[in-house]
Design an enzyme around this catalytic site. Sequence first.
Site, short mmCIF file in Angstrom:
data_model
loop_
_atom_site.label_atom_id
_atom_site.label_comp_id
_atom_site.label_asym_id
_atom_site.label_seq_id
_atom_site.Cartn_x
_atom_site.Cartn_y
_atom_site.Cartn_z
N ASP A 236 64.18 -24.76 34.50
CA ASP A 236 63.87 -24.83 36.06
C ASP A 236 64.98 -23.71 36.49
O ASP A 236 65.44 -22.80 35.71
CB ASP A 236 64.17 -25.94 36.72
N HIS A 259 64.14 -20.13 35.85
CA HIS A 259 63.46 -19.76 36.88
C HIS A 259 64.28 -18.80 37.77
O HIS A 259 63.81 -18.60 38.81
CB HIS A 259 62.57 -20.95 37.58
#
Length: 409
Positions: A236, A259
């Site tokens: 993430d 991310h």
Amino acid sequence: MKYLANALLILCLLAASCEAKGLGRRARAAVRAPRRTAPRRDPNEKVFNVLQYGAKPGGKQDSALAFIRAWRAACNYRGTARLLIPRATFLIGATIFQGPCLGPVPIKVQIAGTLKAVADPSMYEEDFWILFENINGLLVTGTGTVDGQGNAVWKYNDGGSRFPSSIKFNHVANGIIRQITSVNPMGFHISIVLSQNIRAKHLHLTAPATSPNTDGIHISQSSVVKVSRSVISTGDDCVAIIQGSTDVSIKKVTCGPGHGFSVGSLGKYPDEKDVRGVVVTNCTLRNADNGVRIKTWGGSQPSQASNILFQDIIMDNVKHPIIIDQTYGSKSNSPSRVKISDVRYINIRGTSASAVGVDLMCSKAVPCEKLFFSNINLKYYGPKKLPFTSTCTNAKVNYAGSQFPAPCR
């Protein structure tokens, strides 16, 4: 022959003289050079070894209570204290290191061994595995590893679950965490909440690209947080800067997979506080889904994200190098009311894996203002030969220097 003998004698004398001078210089240099010595420990420091409080090495028996007993002894000691987790493997469930402490600051926690989490989400009533709470002056250091054993529990994540962070700082002031390795957290690697003046440096945070909700460092309602000289590879956000965070600095951090560096998501919950004063500089992203991102929810209550700088960033095969997404995660048709302003993108270069290098999707209710781009040099290296573009919606943008892809018009 006489002249030859004399010449050889002179050469030998000169060589001996030069060698003597060289030795003399080296000797003097050796005298002048300071000796490198190991850092001295405070002779008055008392070490609280978890083994002395019943911790069981081997990673088979839960030693959380022994860790807590050792911490309480260290925290209540009125002198200089250091909690030592020695070189061994320890299994621990939810563990709380709670202050305030009685001795001089900082209290030290040295992690030399490997900590393994009890891999059963039902054993964690709250959002942490290891919690540091209500402490003024904390140093968490060492060359050890915290292993959340998340690979055993990620399959139970339904998208709405919040699994425990491996390490959480809650109401910590003047704290440092450094030289720690975190692998496979159930939730976030490190969470910093309601804390002030925190330094996180020389960290190595690792989880598979497919691991759900495994933010590297998740910062919320905290001020003066500095993250530096770390490597984050996770599933993430490498660093997420959430509501109420101010004066946050990210410097010399390598991200990927992951991310990217994200401001947000913002606006998901009512009464969120503003984010301001974020600086991300001298960072590298490799094979990441996003580069530098601001994300807000549609239908949100009013708040602001402002005074944000992304500078000297290298992108290496990043899918979305520069992105603002004000429709993130929401099924609402109502626009986001998070106001984004005063955001600067300076000296960003590298390669994009998608044909849109700059994607600004701002809110029609509160358009983005004072966006500034200077010297953007991105190249598209996708599988298909497509035109490389920028897209801008509801965004007021100023440009300086080179721009590639070409700016929105």
